[in-house]
Design a protein around this motif. Structure first.
Motif, PDB file in Angstrom:
ATOM      1  N   PRO A  75       0.819  -1.213   0.000  1.00  0.00           N
ATOM      2  CA  PRO A  75       0.000   0.000   0.000  1.00  0.00           C
ATOM      3  C   PRO A  75       0.854   1.265   0.000  1.00  0.00           C
ATOM      4  O   PRO A  75       1.969   1.259   0.504  1.00  0.00           O
ATOM      5  N   THR A  76       0.297   2.306  -0.585  1.00  0.00           N
ATOM      6  CA  THR A  76       0.938   3.612  -0.541  1.00  0.00           C
ATOM      7  C   THR A  76       0.145   4.485   0.411  1.00  0.00           C
ATOM      8  O   THR A  76      -1.041   4.242   0.641  1.00  0.00           O
ATOM      9  N   VAL A  77       0.787   5.465   0.947  1.00  0.00           N
ATOM     10  CA  VAL A  77       0.106   6.331   1.906  1.00  0.00           C
ATOM     11  C   VAL A  77      -0.344   7.638   1.258  1.00  0.00           C
ATOM     12  O   VAL A  77      -0.707   8.571   1.948  1.00  0.00           O
ATOM     13  N   THR A  78      -0.337   7.684  -0.052  1.00  0.00           N
ATOM     14  CA  THR A  78      -0.719   8.914  -0.746  1.00  0.00           C
ATOM     15  C   THR A  78      -2.229   9.097  -0.831  1.00  0.00           C
ATOM     16  O   THR A  78      -2.701  10.171  -1.126  1.00  0.00           O
ATOM     17  N   SER A  79      -2.978   8.029  -0.568  1.00  0.00           N
ATOM     18  CA  SER A  79      -4.429   8.146  -0.619  1.00  0.00           C
ATOM     19  C   SER A  79      -5.025   7.234   0.454  1.00  0.00           C
ATOM     20  O   SER A  79      -4.347   6.376   1.002  1.00  0.00           O
ATOM     21  N   GLY A  80      -6.302   7.433   0.743  1.00  0.00           N
ATOM     22  CA  GLY A  80      -6.975   6.607   1.732  1.00  0.00           C
ATOM     23  C   GLY A  80      -7.045   5.155   1.306  1.00  0.00           C
ATOM     24  O   GLY A  80      -7.220   4.852   0.125  1.00  0.00           O
ATOM     25  N   LEU A  81      -6.870   4.263   2.241  1.00  0.00           N
ATOM     26  CA  LEU A  81      -6.937   2.829   1.963  1.00  0.00           C
ATOM     27  C   LEU A  81      -8.205   2.262   2.568  1.00  0.00           C
ATOM     28  O   LEU A  81      -8.578   2.614   3.684  1.00  0.00           O
ATOM     29  N   TYR A  82      -8.833   1.390   1.824  1.00  0.00           N
ATOM     30  CA  TYR A  82     -10.030   0.701   2.290  1.00  0.00           C
ATOM     31  C   TYR A  82      -9.812  -0.788   2.122  1.00  0.00           C
ATOM     32  O   TYR A  82      -9.278  -1.232   1.117  1.00  0.00           O
ATOM     33  N   SER A  83     -10.226  -1.543   3.130  1.00  0.00           N
ATOM     34  CA  SER A  83     -10.071  -2.993   3.083  1.00  0.00           C
ATOM     35  C   SER A  83     -11.098  -3.576   2.125  1.00  0.00           C
ATOM     36  O   SER A  83     -12.234  -3.104   2.091  1.00  0.00           O
ATOM     37  N   PRO A  84     -10.743  -4.566   1.324  1.00  0.00           N
ATOM     38  CA  PRO A  84      -9.458  -5.240   1.248  1.00  0.00           C
ATOM     39  C   PRO A  84      -8.433  -4.424   0.468  1.00  0.00           C
ATOM     40  O   PRO A  84      -8.785  -3.649  -0.418  1.00  0.00           O
ATOM     41  N   TYR A 161       3.940   1.679   7.196  1.00  0.00           N
ATOM     42  CA  TYR A 161       2.885   2.178   8.065  1.00  0.00           C
ATOM     43  C   TYR A 161       1.764   2.704   7.182  1.00  0.00           C
ATOM     44  O   TYR A 161       2.012   3.423   6.216  1.00  0.00           O
ATOM     45  N   PHE A 162       0.526   2.355   7.525  1.00  0.00           N
ATOM     46  CA  PHE A 162      -0.613   2.842   6.755  1.00  0.00           C
ATOM     47  C   PHE A 162      -1.856   2.779   7.616  1.00  0.00           C
ATOM     48  O   PHE A 162      -1.874   2.153   8.672  1.00  0.00           O
ATOM     49  N   GLU A 163      -2.888   3.458   7.152  1.00  0.00           N
ATOM     50  CA  GLU A 163      -4.157   3.483   7.862  1.00  0.00           C
ATOM     51  C   GLU A 163      -5.260   2.985   6.937  1.00  0.00           C
ATOM     52  O   GLU A 163      -5.364   3.427   5.789  1.00  0.00           O
ATOM     53  N   VAL A 164      -6.059   2.062   7.449  1.00  0.00           N
ATOM     54  CA  VAL A 164      -7.230   1.566   6.734  1.00  0.00           C
ATOM     55  C   VAL A 164      -8.429   2.373   7.228  1.00  0.00           C
ATOM     56  O   VAL A 164      -8.670   2.453   8.442  1.00  0.00           O
ATOM     57  N   LEU A 165      -9.144   2.975   6.288  1.00  0.00           N
ATOM     58  CA  LEU A 165     -10.277   3.831   6.612  1.00  0.00           C
ATOM     59  C   LEU A 165     -11.580   3.042   6.570  1.00  0.00           C
ATOM     60  O   LEU A 165     -11.675   2.014   5.892  1.00  0.00           O
ATOM     61  N   ASN A 166     -12.574   3.564   7.250  1.00  0.00           N
ATOM     62  CA  ASN A 166     -13.901   2.965   7.249  1.00  0.00           C
ATOM     63  C   ASN A 166     -14.589   3.324   5.934  1.00  0.00           C
ATOM     64  O   ASN A 166     -14.721   4.489   5.605  1.00  0.00           O
ATOM     65  N   ASN A 167     -15.022   2.337   5.180  1.00  0.00           N
ATOM     66  CA  ASN A 167     -15.620   2.611   3.875  1.00  0.00           C
ATOM     67  C   ASN A 167     -17.137   2.655   3.917  1.00  0.00           C
ATOM     68  O   ASN A 167     -17.783   2.570   2.886  1.00  0.00           O
ATOM     69  N   GLU A 168     -17.680   2.789   5.077  1.00  0.00           N
ATOM     70  CA  GLU A 168     -19.145   2.850   5.187  1.00  0.00           C
ATOM     71  C   GLU A 168     -19.645   4.277   5.102  1.00  0.00           C
ATOM     72  O   GLU A 168     -19.050   5.221   5.400  1.00  0.00           O
TER      73      GLU A 168
END
Length: 168
Positions: A75-84, A161-168
């Motif tokens: 993953p890159t940290v340039t944009s928001g990440l959503y699982s999966p 290091y990265f953050e997974v955001l809530n996609n709801e």
């Protein structure tokens, strides 16, 4: 003539079925890399670790230019990440060495939970890197450490290091 057509169509069906099976393996079924419970355990330890630990800093560049190179493509940290998410990591050994896949370690969080077997079961791993599709992680901050050695016993590690955001 009729039997040759049947054999030809049978071969075509075998090839097509092989392609569909390989595409399923390439995309991969979603898999849970870290459970919610493991994530919560890391959160509790993270606060305690900050109180007790002196932080170690890691050099951005390896002090040994002959060490393997680990590049995090995703993953890159340039944009928001959503699982999966997708994990793509490249390895490069020095010119006179080869990456030793058996030395791969993948560690999660402050407690360095060993998740190598989970990656081995679900990802494509080669001398050139790792690709894991459909990696499910709980919402929140995550850190993963990749460790690898080469045939000259030189080692490298890299934290992502990265953050997974809530996609709801």
């Amino acid at each position: 003539m009729k039997s040759q057509k049947i054999i030809f169509f049978a071969k075509v069906l075998i090839v097509l079925s092989g392609l569909s099976i390989s595409s399923v393996l390439m995309a991969g079924e979603p898999f849970m890399l870290v459970s919610e419970e493991e994530y919560q355990m890391q959160l509790g330890q993270k606060g305690e670790s900050r109180k007790r630990m002196k932080f170690k800093t890691r050099a951005l560049f390896s002090s040994d230019e002959d060490s393997p190179l680990i590049t995090i493509n995703s993953p890159t940290v340039t944009s928001g990440l959503y699982s999966p998410i997708r994990i793509e990591i490249n390895f490069k050994a020095s010119d006179d060495a080869v990456i030793q896949i058996d030395s791969l370690k993948v560690l999660y969080g402050w407690l360095k939970l060993d998740i190598t077997d989970r990656i081995r079961r679900h990802a494509q791993i080669s001398h050139s890197g790792i690709i894991a599709e459909n990696v499910q992680l709980p919402v929140g901050e995550h850190n993963i450490t990749i460790e690898i050695k080469d045939s000259r016993k030189k080692s490298a590690d890299k934290d992502v290091y990265f953050e997974v955001l809530n996609n709801e």
